[in-house]
Design a protein around this motif. Structure first.
Motif, PDB file in Angstrom:
ATOM      1  N   UNK A  80       0.879  -1.400  -0.050  1.00  0.00           N
ATOM      2  CA  UNK A  80      -0.155   0.127   0.084  1.00  0.00           C
ATOM      3  C   UNK A  80       1.029   1.299  -0.157  1.00  0.00           C
ATOM      4  N   UNK A  81       2.294   1.168   0.254  1.00  0.00           N
ATOM      5  CA  UNK A  81       3.036   2.227   0.331  1.00  0.00           C
ATOM      6  C   UNK A  81       4.030   2.543  -0.782  1.00  0.00           C
ATOM      7  N   UNK A  82       4.289   3.302  -1.311  1.00  0.00           N
ATOM      8  CA  UNK A  82       5.376   3.754  -2.262  1.00  0.00           C
ATOM      9  C   UNK A  82       6.124   4.890  -2.181  1.00  0.00           C
ATOM     10  N   UNK A  83       7.457   4.935  -2.285  1.00  0.00           N
ATOM     11  CA  UNK A  83       8.191   6.447  -1.999  1.00  0.00           C
ATOM     12  C   UNK A  83       8.697   6.612  -3.299  1.00  0.00           C
ATOM     13  N   UNK A  84       8.258   8.106  -3.832  1.00  0.00           N
ATOM     14  CA  UNK A  84       8.612   8.553  -4.915  1.00  0.00           C
ATOM     15  C   UNK A  84       9.539   9.588  -4.854  1.00  0.00           C
ATOM     16  N   UNK A  85      10.978   9.470  -4.760  1.00  0.00           N
ATOM     17  CA  UNK A  85      11.818  10.415  -4.309  1.00  0.00           C
ATOM     18  C   UNK A  85      12.131  11.385  -5.643  1.00  0.00           C
ATOM     19  N   UNK A 117      -0.749   1.834  -5.251  1.00  0.00           N
ATOM     20  CA  UNK A 117      -0.239   2.423  -4.040  1.00  0.00           C
ATOM     21  C   UNK A 117      -1.319   3.400  -3.473  1.00  0.00           C
ATOM     22  N   UNK A 118      -1.500   3.132  -2.238  1.00  0.00           N
ATOM     23  CA  UNK A 118      -2.492   4.071  -1.614  1.00  0.00           C
ATOM     24  C   UNK A 118      -1.875   5.285  -0.830  1.00  0.00           C
ATOM     25  N   UNK A 119      -0.599   4.983  -0.355  1.00  0.00           N
ATOM     26  CA  UNK A 119      -0.084   5.931   0.264  1.00  0.00           C
ATOM     27  C   UNK A 119       1.481   6.387  -0.427  1.00  0.00           C
TER      28      UNK A 119
END
Length: 717
Positions: A80-85, A117-119
């Motif tokens: 549910x969580x993805x990091x987009x740097x 992804x929700x977060x």
């Protein structure tokens, strides 16, 4: 996974529900106090409460990564969580981001666009970047399917256009090779490189392969790959806020006023960073979005802005950060007792099960029957005290004054094949395990049975040449000798190298006989059986700043079993530099010292001695132990003083070079000898070490792949 009790207690905080009520009535809510790891619990709360996308905009990449780590521990489903740097490493970085960051950005972008992804965790910096348009996104993505036709020339042209490097062997992201009907590509956002086998223009097979040994990992029927993370025209692109759902909730940290924050960031970071950059192809106005662009995109979106001051705040949370108890563990136990009396719930959150067990043992002994105290294995970064819910959350690393590092979640293989081979230069002398000493002549392509292969070319005596396949590269290693000494090359098929190996085996047998005599004496000798671990031992081990590796944990169990038996211990701890051998030795030394025995730690160099001294002193400074050094860095008068204290038993742990083996060194009651890199001591000093070993527990540390003792154990001696 966090205990449901902790999560439920935090989620029921009055400030959480008040924030939601404000958000339902207004487009923007200003808060103060959503700090430390409470912030991560709040993001999880928003996601579960609204079941909508939650976008967290962090002030820094470090803050984003900390929040990601926390959420991975809090959420039931990490997907549910993805990091987009950001597309740049830091504001003043003039270089491109690394391939791993590019791959992670592409995966994150695909997850966002497909609503998987929700977060989404990102940064302010990312809002100024231009994301590829949908057309560029499609143009960067290639799909391959078994049975489908492809135009090889067009594919190669596309790879060249996207700055892929044509190589003979694909090893890293951005490489490709074409060998007849086989195309290897290592694309972005792929865990492994891909091998495409063609029959004329038709794809006959697709498979992932390992870049280390070039062997197949698994067959696949179809695959989509990315060839770039940017568009053709860098002046055109979308904003992150344009590709998320309109009803998403955006949570912004460390900001009091949006327009001021973004204007300051734009001036101080974007423009200044751009002006310092060595790559100036466009103006910053063309390359980045402006604060005005971003603020317009915030219109009609639900915003939660968490700041510092009390000015115009809708929600104010009374929160206190966790303090360190590194130098006064008793104060921490007192805090737990006080929390219990005040009706607070205390939660001690540990990074790993080993730490959880240690804390359970400590509390059972030091605070038996303490109420409302819970110990869980949850890896969050920052503890906090939340008075509104009567919760005190402590992290084990902060209790002992350490900083928890952000986790490095690798999606892509970083191992580079032939790394040892790359260290060789043309003309270097090597040793082949079967054929002996030769000379490295580089890599060559040779044709075998109709196909081209990469091989290592080696020169031997009389001009003989040996080709070694890359999958047999482990048979070769660089020749090691004194500088300037050039060995004689071996003869291919000759007996000289075979005789040398036989001579070495006989030498090993001779050493084995000496050791058998030594161990016979040790077996007859009666050593000291150390008592079981006291509470101080548990405290010391709990203060270790890293999670024990399985091998470390196993080594600790083994040496404790040995030390608590009557037979003198003789244990070898072998591991590469940085893998935690010293920590194992510190625990053994501490166990011996607090049991009333003296410990001698022997190291081959003065620098290493002082490194050990600083490490051990820092770890045991809270305990009544005397740690000293004996080396040439001390004056003769200081050395004499140390020798007197050793003889009288006033020094518990002494670290020294070969000076410790001198005749004038006397111990009152030596119980443990730790030898670091024994193979680096000379023959006479090794004899002295042997004499000391007879009835004293011994631990030997080494980073050498095959030290003497390990080599003999592998030979079955």
């Amino acid at each position: 996974m966090p205990s449901n009790q902790l999560k439920k207690q935090i989620f029921s905080d009055i400030h959480f529900s008040d924030t939601v009520k404000h958000l339902e009535k207004n487009d923007i809510v200003y808060t103060k106090g959503l700090a430390y790891s409470l912030r991560s619990f709040f993001i999880a709360y928003l996601f579960e409460k609204f079941n909508k996308k939650v976008i967290f905009l962090a002030d820094t990449v470090e803050s984003a990564e900390k929040t990601r780590d926390d959420l991975f521990s809090i959420l039931k489903n990490r997907d549910n969580c993805e990091v987009f740097l950001p597309a740049e490493n830091y504001p003043y970085c003039s270089s491109d981001i690394d391939d791993e960051r590019k791959g992670n950005r592409l995966i994150a972008l695909e997850q966002i666009l497909s609503n998987k992804s929700k977060i989404i965790i990102s940064t302010y910096r990312n809002l100024f970047d231009k994301i590829p348009t949908e057309k560029d996104y499609i143009d960067n993505k290639f799909e391959f399917k078994v049975g489908k036709d492809i135009d090889l020339k067009e594919l190669v042209s596309k790879l060249d256009e996207k700055k892929f490097e044509k190589v003979s062997t694909v090893e890293k992201i951005g490489d490709y090779s074409v060998k007849g009907n086989i195309v290897d590509i290592y694309p972005y956002a792929s865990e492994s490189p891909v091998r495409i086998e063609l029959f004329d223009t038709e794809i006959e097979s697709l498979r992932y392969f390992d870049p280390v040994d070039q062997k197949k990992i698994k067959e696949i029927k179809k695959i989509s790959i990315f060839l770039s993370d940017s568009g053709r025209d860098l002046t055109v692109g979308r904003n992150l806020l344009e590709i998320i759902d309109q009803d998403s909730i955006i949570f912004i940290e460390e900001c009091d006023e949006l327009n001021v924050k973004f204007e300051e960031y734009y001036e101080q970071q974007i423009i200044e960073g751009f002006n310092r950059s060595a790559k100036v192809e466009l103006s910053y106005k063309e390359k980045y979005f402006t604060p005005k662009d971003i603020l317009e995109l915030f219109d009609n979106k639900k915003l939660i802005v968490n700041g510092f001051t009390d000015k115009n705040k809708d929600i104010k949370i009374d929160i206190i950060d966790q303090v360190s108890y590194r130098y006064d563990f008793k104060s921490f136990l007192t805090s737990l007792d006080n929390n219990s009396m005040r009706g607070y719930s205390s939660y001690i959150l540990c990074d790993n099960p080993g730490q959880t067990e240690r804390f359970e043992e400590i509390l059972d002994e030091e605070l038996p029957g303490v109420k409302n105290c819970h110990i869980n294995t949850i890896g969050i970064h920052e503890g906090f005290i939340l008075s509104s819910s009567k919760i005190a959350v402590y992290t084990d690393h902060q209790i002992f004054g350490r900083i928890k590092r952000t986790r490095n979640y690798r999606r892509f293989k970083k191992a580079i094949p032939l790394r040892e081979l790359k260290r060789l230069q043309y003309g270097d002398v090597i040793v082949h395990l079967d054929h002996g000493v030769g000379q490295f002549l580089g890599l060559e392509n040779i044709r075998v049975a109709g196909s081209v292969r990469d091989v290592v070319k080696l020169l031997y005596r009389d001009g003989d040449i040996l080709f070694v396949k890359l999958d047999m590269i482990q048979m070769i290693q660089k020749y090691s000798a004194r500088d300037g000494v050039m060995p004689t090359l071996s003869k291919l098929g000759g007996k000289q190298f075979k005789k040398l190996k036989e001579k070495t085996k006989n030498s090993v047998k001779s050493i084995a006989r000496e050791l058998i005599k030594l161990y016979a004496k040790r077996k007859e000798a009666k050593g000291y059986a150390f008592p079981p671990d006291p509470i101080w031992q548990t405290e010391l081990e709990a203060s270790f700043e890293f999670e024990d590796t399985p091998d470390q944990a196993s080594a600790v169990v083994d040496f404790k079993r040995d030390m608590e038996s009557r037979m003198p211990m003789d244990r070898l701890v072998c591991g590469d530099v940085g893998f935690g051998k010293t920590e194992v030795a510190i625990r053994a030394a501490f166990k011996a010292a607090i049991s009333g025995k003296q410990v001698a730690i022997l190291a081959p160099t003065t620098i290493l001695v002082h490194q050990h001294y600083e490490n051990i002193k820092n770890r045991v400074e809270r305990y009544p132990l005397e740690v000293d050094v004996l080396s040439r860095f001390k004056s003769p008068a200081e050395q004499r003083k140390t020798l007197v204290k050793l003889k009288e038993g006033k020094v518990d742990i002494v670290i020294g070079t070969h000076r410790l083996l001198s005749k004038d060194v006397e111990f009152k009651d030596l119980g443990l000898l730790v030898v670091d890199e024994e193979q680096r001591f000379g023959v006479k000093r090794k004899e002295k070490i042997k004499e000391m070993r007879i009835n004293v527990d011994v631990m030997t540390l080494t980073a050498t792949p095959i030290p003497r003792t390990l080599h003999m154990s592998l030979l079955g001696v």
